[in-house]
Scaffold this motif. Structure first.
Motif, PDB file in Angstrom:
ATOM      1  N   TRP A  71      50.451  54.025  41.509  1.00  0.00           N
ATOM      2  CA  TRP A  71      49.574  54.947  40.789  1.00  0.00           C
ATOM      3  C   TRP A  71      50.291  55.563  39.596  1.00  0.00           C
ATOM      4  O   TRP A  71      49.720  55.721  38.533  1.00  0.00           O
ATOM      5  N   TYR A  80      42.495  57.920  30.550  1.00  0.00           N
ATOM      6  CA  TYR A  80      41.890  58.869  31.498  1.00  0.00           C
ATOM      7  C   TYR A  80      41.551  60.182  30.813  1.00  0.00           C
ATOM      8  O   TYR A  80      40.503  60.774  31.068  1.00  0.00           O
ATOM      9  N   LYS A  98      41.725  51.820  36.638  1.00  0.00           N
ATOM     10  CA  LYS A  98      41.352  52.131  38.027  1.00  0.00           C
ATOM     11  C   LYS A  98      40.104  53.018  38.031  1.00  0.00           C
ATOM     12  O   LYS A  98      39.976  53.907  37.201  1.00  0.00           O
ATOM     13  N   GLY A  99      39.229  52.761  38.954  1.00  0.00           N
ATOM     14  CA  GLY A  99      38.047  53.606  39.081  1.00  0.00           C
ATOM     15  C   GLY A  99      36.954  53.263  38.087  1.00  0.00           C
ATOM     16  O   GLY A  99      35.915  53.911  38.037  1.00  0.00           O
ATOM     17  N   ARG A 100      37.190  52.189  37.288  1.00  0.00           N
ATOM     18  CA  ARG A 100      36.226  51.827  36.262  1.00  0.00           C
ATOM     19  C   ARG A 100      34.865  51.458  36.849  1.00  0.00           C
ATOM     20  O   ARG A 100      33.827  51.949  36.407  1.00  0.00           O
ATOM     21  N   PHE A 108      33.503  52.246  39.651  1.00  0.00           N
ATOM     22  CA  PHE A 108      32.808  53.398  40.215  1.00  0.00           C
ATOM     23  C   PHE A 108      32.105  54.191  39.109  1.00  0.00           C
ATOM     24  O   PHE A 108      30.926  54.532  39.215  1.00  0.00           O
TER      25      PHE A 108
END
Lengths: 305, 290
Positions: A8, A19, B102-104, B106
């Motif tokens: 991560w 992000y 990551k989490g795309r 969703f």
């Protein structure tokens, strides 16, 4: 072996700016899209301004019972569905026909000029188009009635007649959207292999047969997807078109769910009652779209998602 | 055979010209009415060219000034609204076009869901009023920051750009933000133009939200003002407000309505020729969903 935390960390190191860009976006969707969905609980309450959404008393399904037993509900539901069915039957085929015709135009310049004229109404608001339609159809000063009078016919009160109003509604939809609707069909036609036309011509097929046996099958999947999409929108007639064309004399055919929610809810302050109506509409629409998507995929086409 | 297809083509071309004329006729008629004398309008003589040329309706509208104020409000609403839309749409589309994120999936599903199901009119209204945004343009701008549909269009355009471009820039030491600004956005100008047009036309035409959220008359948008004027042309609009000239008898409500319609669509018609080549591209991209 890298641990989860380490992986991560590496992702975060590499993509942290991405992000960060998403933070305002996520906030937007939470606050302005998902929060109002929670607000739908009002449909199960009796909203009182002084007590707010959460303080107002629960009433279970009372609002829905009131809704489903009212005569207004039957009428606006019927009007909403009918106007959509008329559009499906009369307005839906027009862009297909127009695209078939445009596709046969050889001169690129002529085709472009035509298209640019046909697209224009799409960029005008319904307030403007509604104003023009009403002016055009006016029994005293409108040009349509002048023409009728020139032929010795009686003037027609188009906007005040429950017979003519739905026709005006569908006609104005065609006027605004038919040209713009050709874009997707023309793109689908451009993708058809030209050899198919040559083969058809060698087999002795004239223009109309070529359209029937080559062009139409070539755009079948586009037609199918747009058709089921339209069915998925059955419960929804846009607010502005109806609102700009309607008047009290034709309310019996022209009041639809969206205008009714505005008048009873925002103007009439019946928040819980109209939230119940809105929720009913949204849920039925959602179910329609999901089933329609299943149907498209069952037909072997690419679905909407 | 050649003969018959020649006839076919000629007939087709003529029919299409008729369609195009039928599409344009209502606009030509309203322009003609706006420039015609009230006598000719009331007699129903106007079709596609002005009868007894007259500028009275425009004089009257400009002297009255209400429509121009609404127009100025709408310019503000459109410029700021469109700028916010483009900023936020890029903010959403760029990260979400990166498959490695990551989490795309969703997030994409969560956004797609908002296209299928929404809170509805009343809950949205209560949210905006709870936030204290009634009668403020922020109450219009904030709830409409991103159109999910346009976001998907832009995202699939970004996904179509060759990845090597970004990789080589990254090797040269560029960070995500400067890659976005210096490489991705310049390459995306056509689709950005199309989206800007769609957002801007939406704001220019905005009616329902203004009707619901804006209370003070001096903040109303063009379309709301236009609708009000079409509902009732009051005596204040039909009397002489500038002293010199236009007497009551020369003005008819139909003429003033026509002139206000013409004034309010003029800006769209002015930008239309410059942008029309882009929007087809935008629509086609939207139909090829990723």
């Amino acid at each position: 072996m890298h641990s989860r935390a380490q992986r991560w960390r590496r992702h975060w190191e590499r993509d942290k700016y991405l992000y960060l860009l998403l933070v305002p976006v996520v906030l937007y969707f939470i606050i302005f899209k998902y929060l109002p969905m929670l607000g739908e609980v009002m449909a199960f309450k009796n909203y009182r301004l002084s007590e707010g959404i959460w303080g107002s008393p629960w009433v279970g399904l009372d609002q829905f019972r009131k809704l489903f037993t009212s005569r207004d509900f039957v009428q606006i539901l019927r009007n909403t569905l009918l106007l959509n069915v008329y559009s499906l039957v009369f307005a839906f085929p027009v862009p297909i026909l127009l695209a078939l015709m445009l596709n046969e135009v050889r001169s690129e310049l002529y085709k472009r000029v035509l298209q640019n004229f046909l697209y224009i109404p799409h960029f005008m608001s319904w307030i403007v188009l509604g104003g023009i339609v009403i002016a055009l159809l006016s029994p005293s000063t409108g040009v349509i009635n002048s023409i009728l009078k020139a032929f010795g016919l009686e003037p027609v009160y188009f906007m005040a007649s429950t017979f003519w109003w739905p026709i005006t509604f569908v006609g104005s939809s065609i006027w605004r959207e038919a040209g713009f609707g050709t874009i997707l069909f023309l793109a689908a036609m451009a993708a058809i292999n030209p050899q198919l036309y040559e083969a058809a011509a060698i087999d002795g097929a004239g223009k109309l047969r070529q359209v029937w046996h080559v062009t139409l099958p070539g755009i079948r999947s586009t037609i199918a997807i747009l058709l089921v999409l339209q069915v998925g929108r059955m419960m929804d007639v846009g607010f502005e078109q109806v609102y700009s064309l309607q008047n009290s004399t034709v309310a019996s055919v022209a009041e639809v769910i969206s205008t009714y929610v505005y008048k009873r809810g925002i103007v009439g302050l019946q928040y819980s009652y109209t939230t119940a109506l809105g929720l009913f509409q949204s849920v039925v629409s959602l179910l329609l779209v999901i089933s329609v998507n299943r149907l498209i995929r069952a037909m072997g086409e690419r679905g909407l998602w | 055979m050649v003969q018959s297809s020649g006839w076919f083509r000629a007939l087709n071309a003529i029919l299409l010209a008729c369609f195009a004329c039928a599409t344009l006729f209502p606009f030509l008629n309203i322009v003609a009415v706006s420039f015609s004398s009230s006598r000719a309008i009331n007699a129903g003589e106007v079709s596609v060219w002005p009868i007894e040329l007259s500028f009275d309706a425009y004089h009257n509208l400009i002297a009255d000034g209400q429509l121009l104020v609404a127009m100025k409000n709408t310019v503000l609403l459109t410029v700021v609204g469109t700028a916010l839309n483009m900023l936020f749409t890029v903010l959403a589309a760029y990260p979400l076009s990166k498959r490695r994120l990551k989490g795309r999936n969703f997030l994409l599903m969560a956004i797609l869901f908002t296209m299928l199901f929404g809170g509805g009119l009343i809950p949205n209204f209560l949210l905006v009023s709870t936030l204290g945004l009634i009668n403020s343009y922020w109450g219009l701008w904030l709830p409409a920051l991103i159109s999910a549909y346009n976001m998907f269009v832009l995202k699939s355009f970004f996904e179509g750009l060759p990845e090597e471009l970004e990789e080589s820039a990254a090797i040269d030491g560029a960070k995500d933000l400067s890659i976005l600004w210096k490489i991705i956005l310049p390459l995306s100008l056509p689709v950005m133009a199309a989206l800007t047009l769609f957002y801007a036309v939406g704001w220019w035409n905005s009616y329902m939200n203004v009707l619901i959220y804006i209370k003070s008359t001096d903040k109303l948008s063009l379309m709301v003002k236009l609708y009000q004027m079409m509902q009732n042309i009051g005596p204040e609009l039909l009397s002489t407000s500038n002293g010199e000239g236009v007497s009551q008898a020369t003005i008819t409500p139909e003429g003033v309505r026509a002139a206000s319609i013409v004034l309010s669509i003029l800006p769209i018609l002015c930008v239309y020729p410059f942008l029309q080549k882009h929007f087809v591209k935008g629509v086609l991209l939207g139909s090829v969903k990723g």
